[in-house]
Design a protein around this motif. Structure first.
Motif, PDB file in Angstrom:
ATOM      1  N   GLY A  54      79.568 -58.254 -28.600  1.00  0.00           N
ATOM      2  CA  GLY A  54      80.123 -59.595 -28.676  1.00  0.00           C
ATOM      3  C   GLY A  54      79.245 -60.651 -28.043  1.00  0.00           C
ATOM      4  N   ALA A  55      78.141 -60.237 -27.399  1.00  0.00           N
ATOM      5  CA  ALA A  55      77.217 -61.201 -26.808  1.00  0.00           C
ATOM      6  C   ALA A  55      76.558 -62.023 -27.909  1.00  0.00           C
ATOM      7  CB  ALA A  55      76.162 -60.469 -25.984  1.00  0.00           C
ATOM      8  N   VAL A  56      76.207 -63.246 -27.565  1.00  0.00           N
ATOM      9  CA  VAL A  56      75.544 -64.156 -28.499  1.00  0.00           C
ATOM     10  C   VAL A  56      74.031 -63.980 -28.380  1.00  0.00           C
ATOM     11  CG1 VAL A  56      75.193 -66.581 -29.128  1.00  0.00           C
ATOM     12  CG2 VAL A  56      77.434 -65.802 -28.322  1.00  0.00           C
ATOM     13  N   ALA A  57      73.348 -63.954 -29.502  1.00  0.00           N
ATOM     14  CA  ALA A  57      71.885 -63.974 -29.504  1.00  0.00           C
ATOM     15  C   ALA A  57      71.424 -65.418 -29.426  1.00  0.00           C
ATOM     16  CB  ALA A  57      71.335 -63.306 -30.758  1.00  0.00           C
ATOM     17  N   GLY A  58      70.654 -65.727 -28.392  1.00  0.00           N
ATOM     18  CA  GLY A  58      70.139 -67.087 -28.214  1.00  0.00           C
ATOM     19  C   GLY A  58      68.742 -67.195 -28.794  1.00  0.00           C
ATOM     20  N   LEU A  59      68.626 -67.789 -29.965  1.00  0.00           N
ATOM     21  CA  LEU A  59      67.365 -67.807 -30.709  1.00  0.00           C
ATOM     22  C   LEU A  59      66.696 -69.171 -30.568  1.00  0.00           C
ATOM     23  CD1 LEU A  59      68.699 -66.049 -33.927  1.00  0.00           C
ATOM     24  CD2 LEU A  59      67.854 -65.027 -31.796  1.00  0.00           C
ATOM     25  N   CYS A  60      65.395 -69.150 -30.355  1.00  0.00           N
ATOM     26  CA  CYS A  60      64.616 -70.376 -30.161  1.00  0.00           C
ATOM     27  C   CYS A  60      63.381 -70.287 -31.046  1.00  0.00           C
ATOM     28  CB  CYS A  60      64.223 -70.517 -28.698  1.00  0.00           C
ATOM     29  SG  CYS A  60      65.626 -70.397 -27.550  1.00  0.00           S
ATOM     30  N   PRO A  61      63.559 -70.391 -32.366  1.00  0.00           N
ATOM     31  CA  PRO A  61      62.468 -70.075 -33.291  1.00  0.00           C
ATOM     32  C   PRO A  61      61.198 -70.896 -33.096  1.00  0.00           C
ATOM     33  CG  PRO A  61      64.549 -70.090 -34.457  1.00  0.00           C
ATOM     34  CD  PRO A  61      64.826 -70.617 -33.086  1.00  0.00           C
ATOM     35  N   VAL A  62      61.326 -72.189 -32.748  1.00  0.00           N
ATOM     36  CA  VAL A  62      60.125 -72.999 -32.571  1.00  0.00           C
ATOM     37  C   VAL A  62      59.320 -72.506 -31.378  1.00  0.00           C
ATOM     38  CG1 VAL A  62      59.262 -75.307 -32.023  1.00  0.00           C
ATOM     39  CG2 VAL A  62      61.060 -75.023 -33.735  1.00  0.00           C
ATOM     40  N   THR A  63      59.972 -72.290 -30.246  1.00  0.00           N
ATOM     41  CA  THR A  63      59.260 -71.779 -29.072  1.00  0.00           C
ATOM     42  C   THR A  63      58.770 -70.367 -29.301  1.00  0.00           C
ATOM     43  OG1 THR A  63      60.437 -73.212 -27.522  1.00  0.00           O
ATOM     44  CG2 THR A  63      59.527 -71.171 -26.638  1.00  0.00           C
ATOM     45  N   GLU A  64      59.580 -69.544 -29.947  1.00  0.00           N
ATOM     46  CA  GLU A  64      59.152 -68.161 -30.209  1.00  0.00           C
ATOM     47  C   GLU A  64      57.913 -68.116 -31.095  1.00  0.00           C
ATOM     48  OE1 GLU A  64      63.782 -66.860 -29.641  1.00  0.00           O
ATOM     49  OE2 GLU A  64      62.938 -66.868 -31.658  1.00  0.00           O
ATOM     50  N   ALA A  65      57.825 -69.063 -32.031  1.00  0.00           N
ATOM     51  CA  ALA A  65      56.618 -69.159 -32.850  1.00  0.00           C
ATOM     52  C   ALA A  65      55.457 -69.705 -32.028  1.00  0.00           C
ATOM     53  CB  ALA A  65      56.880 -70.053 -34.060  1.00  0.00           C
ATOM     54  N   ASN A  66      55.728 -70.718 -31.214  1.00  0.00           N
ATOM     55  CA  ASN A  66      54.677 -71.335 -30.412  1.00  0.00           C
ATOM     56  C   ASN A  66      54.061 -70.347 -29.425  1.00  0.00           C
ATOM     57  OD1 ASN A  66      53.959 -73.066 -27.735  1.00  0.00           O
ATOM     58  ND2 ASN A  66      53.569 -74.267 -29.579  1.00  0.00           N
ATOM     59  N   LEU A  67      54.882 -69.459 -28.868  1.00  0.00           N
ATOM     60  CA  LEU A  67      54.405 -68.503 -27.876  1.00  0.00           C
ATOM     61  C   LEU A  67      54.006 -67.160 -28.477  1.00  0.00           C
ATOM     62  CD1 LEU A  67      56.938 -69.131 -24.962  1.00  0.00           C
ATOM     63  CD2 LEU A  67      54.664 -70.098 -25.285  1.00  0.00           C
ATOM     64  N   GLY A  68      54.202 -66.999 -29.782  1.00  0.00           N
ATOM     65  CA  GLY A  68      53.841 -65.738 -30.415  1.00  0.00           C
ATOM     66  C   GLY A  68      54.742 -64.585 -30.012  1.00  0.00           C
ATOM     67  N   ASP A  69      56.027 -64.883 -29.819  1.00  0.00           N
ATOM     68  CA  ASP A  69      56.961 -63.854 -29.344  1.00  0.00           C
ATOM     69  C   ASP A  69      57.248 -62.778 -30.382  1.00  0.00           C
ATOM     70  OD1 ASP A  69      57.214 -65.125 -26.925  1.00  0.00           O
ATOM     71  OD2 ASP A  69      59.125 -66.082 -27.377  1.00  0.00           O
ATOM     72  N   GLY A  70      57.427 -63.184 -31.621  1.00  0.00           N
ATOM     73  CA  GLY A  70      57.848 -62.245 -32.650  1.00  0.00           C
ATOM     74  C   GLY A  70      59.017 -62.800 -33.427  1.00  0.00           C
ATOM     75  N   ILE A  71      59.550 -61.998 -34.338  1.00  0.00           N
ATOM     76  CA  ILE A  71      60.609 -62.436 -35.252  1.00  0.00           C
ATOM     77  C   ILE A  71      61.888 -61.650 -34.973  1.00  0.00           C
ATOM     78  CG2 ILE A  71      61.322 -62.571 -37.672  1.00  0.00           C
ATOM     79  CD1 ILE A  71      58.350 -62.845 -38.391  1.00  0.00           C
ATOM     80  N   PHE A  72      62.963 -62.367 -34.769  1.00  0.00           N
ATOM     81  CA  PHE A  72      64.280 -61.767 -34.565  1.00  0.00           C
ATOM     82  C   PHE A  72      64.751 -61.111 -35.861  1.00  0.00           C
ATOM     83  CE2 PHE A  72      68.949 -62.190 -34.613  1.00  0.00           C
ATOM     84  CZ  PHE A  72      69.265 -61.557 -33.420  1.00  0.00           C
ATOM     85  N   ASP A  73      65.495 -60.018 -35.731  1.00  0.00           N
ATOM     86  CA  ASP A  73      66.005 -59.295 -36.906  1.00  0.00           C
ATOM     87  C   ASP A  73      67.305 -59.943 -37.385  1.00  0.00           C
ATOM     88  OD1 ASP A  73      66.842 -57.550 -38.860  1.00  0.00           O
ATOM     89  OD2 ASP A  73      67.130 -55.838 -37.514  1.00  0.00           O
ATOM     90  N   GLY A  74      67.182 -61.024 -38.134  1.00  0.00           N
ATOM     91  CA  GLY A  74      68.357 -61.742 -38.610  1.00  0.00           C
ATOM     92  C   GLY A  74      69.270 -60.941 -39.514  1.00  0.00           C
TER      93      GLY A  74
END
Length: 446
Positions: free
Chosen positions: A278-298
């Motif tokens: 029931g936890a919420v996934a907190g997604l920050c796609p612009v920052t994740e792209a900027n930092l090269g974090d990776g892609i969330f499994d939507g």
């Protein structure tokens, strides 16, 4: 206050000629089929569920290449250098500017993941919650809703090594953190819709003993960074014998109060297990792209019934439409497909509705839907814009997100406060002037 819309997105779907009555900051009545003059389209305004506002002043300053392979970790080193120059007055000026831009982009509230507590070199201010007070003051000045999340930051890594350098401004032992949290609560007392939560920074930065106690520190939301970087996964697995999300699912009391930020490094089994909590996934796609974090499994997350919201994190660019658009486009890159995050709703509508309800849950805020009893967090779109010409229903949102431009939000209300009017925040002039002066001084000193 009465608002009229030619069309509005209600919990049951699109409705025409909608009259919305607002009392004491909350929606008191919603009635469709009542013609009147007003706005073209009104939507629920989402919460920005993850922000470090002070990083707004760094935007665009970390894009040069350093020696070797640039990564999140080289970006972090530059961030530590920057924050050594920030005073409490700077933090308030920067936070206010970020909040103005968030409102103009379509966010009605922000979850501020706040870890900059102390003076340069460590120690505490006379008021240990001085910096929290500055964030609260920025929220009061701008009218943006605030969920404040003071961050626990105890150690430099999973191995328990001591904090050093820039991290000394974050670090707090249990006694000091209790004073920070108590002071933050007092700072929020004058904000009628503010929420106080707590944020253990990450599995790297917080001891297991503290992680076991964190859910009892407040009645509000609990947010944590998790599984953002491959190096983090390797470090946690080596020390604790489990990947971060596996460990969290087995050892933390995860439920709807929790928001796990990023989670870009998950196996399919972890994705399904975390969604079930029931936890919420907190997604920050612009920052994740900027930092090269990776892609969330939507797709995996939605298939498991998971809730999500979006945030601006490092605030390198503050844009609600771009966060949602990049979330979908990253899925298309990964899946080599289109409309990946659509169901019976179009892609744009699913992204908007899920981000609105998931962000509200993560914020502990009664919002995210245009419904009686909710905070009046709503926005109006410029349906006269050429990019939206002749469109209605789900196609209106699709065009807004995938073919639109900045500035399509004409008006925004946060808990009934009309803080964006004719596309511009009502406090922008004064806030921007102070921010410009702050920015010039900080950049000259670097």
């Amino acid at each position: 206050m009465i608002l009229h819309a030619e069309t509005a997105l209600l919990p049951q779907g699109w409705a025409q000629d909608v009259r919305i009555r607002i009392e004491h900051g909350r929606i008191a009545e919603v009635t469709a089929g009542v013609p009147g003059r007003g706005h073209g389209a009104i939507l629920p305004a989402p919460v920005n569920l993850h922000s470090h506002t002070f990083q707004r002043a760094m935007a665009g300053m970390t894009e040069g290449r350093t020696a070797g392979q640039d990564s999140f970790w080289t970006w972090r080193a530059l961030m530590y250098r920057f924050l050594e120059r920030l005073s409490p007055e700077d933090v308030q000026a920067i936070a206010a500017q970020a909040m103005v831009e968030m409102a103009e982009s379509g966010f009605a509230a922000v979850c501020e993941f706040h870890y900059l507590h102390h003076p340069v070199g460590g120690g505490t201010y006379a008021d240990p919650a001085e910096m929290s007070g500055r964030v609260a003051a920025a929220a009061a000045e701008t009218g943006l809703g605030l969920t404040h999340l003071p961050v626990i930051y105890e150690q430099g890594g999973v191995d328990g090594r001591a904090l050093a350098g820039g991290q000394l401004r974050f670090g707090s032992g249990p006694e000091v953190f209790a004073r920070v949290l108590d002071g933050a609560g007092r700072a929020l007392a004058g904000l009628p819709d503010a929420v106080l939560g707590v944020a253990p920074h990450s599995l790297r930065a917080v001891s297991r003993a503290t992680l076991g106690r964190v859910a009892g520190m407040t009645a509000g939301p609990v947010h944590i960074h998790i599984a953002e970087q491959v190096a983090e996964v390797v470090e946690v697995q080596a020390a604790w014998g489990a990947r971060p999300v596996d460990w969290a699912c087995a050892n933390l009391p995860l439920d709807a109060r929790w928001c796990l930020i990023h989670a870009t490094q998950m196996t399919p089994a972890e994705t399904a297990a975390l969604a079930r909590t029931g936890a919420v996934a907190g997604l920050c796609p612009v920052t994740e792209a900027n930092l090269g974090d990776g892609i969330f499994d939507g797709p995996g997350w939605l298939a498991a019934g998971g809730a999500f919201g979006v945030g601006t994190d490092s605030n390198v660019r503050i844009s609600l439409p771009e966060e949602l658009r990049l979330l979908e486009y990253s899925q298309r890159f990964a899946q080599k497909a289109r409309a990946v995050m659509a169901d019976h709703r179009s892609t744009g509508r699913l992204l908007w509705e899920e981000a609105a309800t998931g962000g509200a849950r993560a914020a502990g805020r009664a919002s995210g839907r245009i419904a009686v009893g909710q905070w009046a967090d709503v926005l109006a779109l410029d349906t006269a814009d050429l990019r939206l010409e002749g469109l209605a229903g789900d196609q209106l949102l699709d065009a807004c997100l995938f073919a639109g431009r900045d500035g399509l939000v004409t008006d925004l209300w946060s808990a009934g406060r009309h803080i964006v009017q004719h596309g511009r925040h009502i406090a922008r002039a004064a806030v921007e002037a102070r921010f410009r002066a702050t920015l010039r001084r900080l950049r000259d000193s670097l």
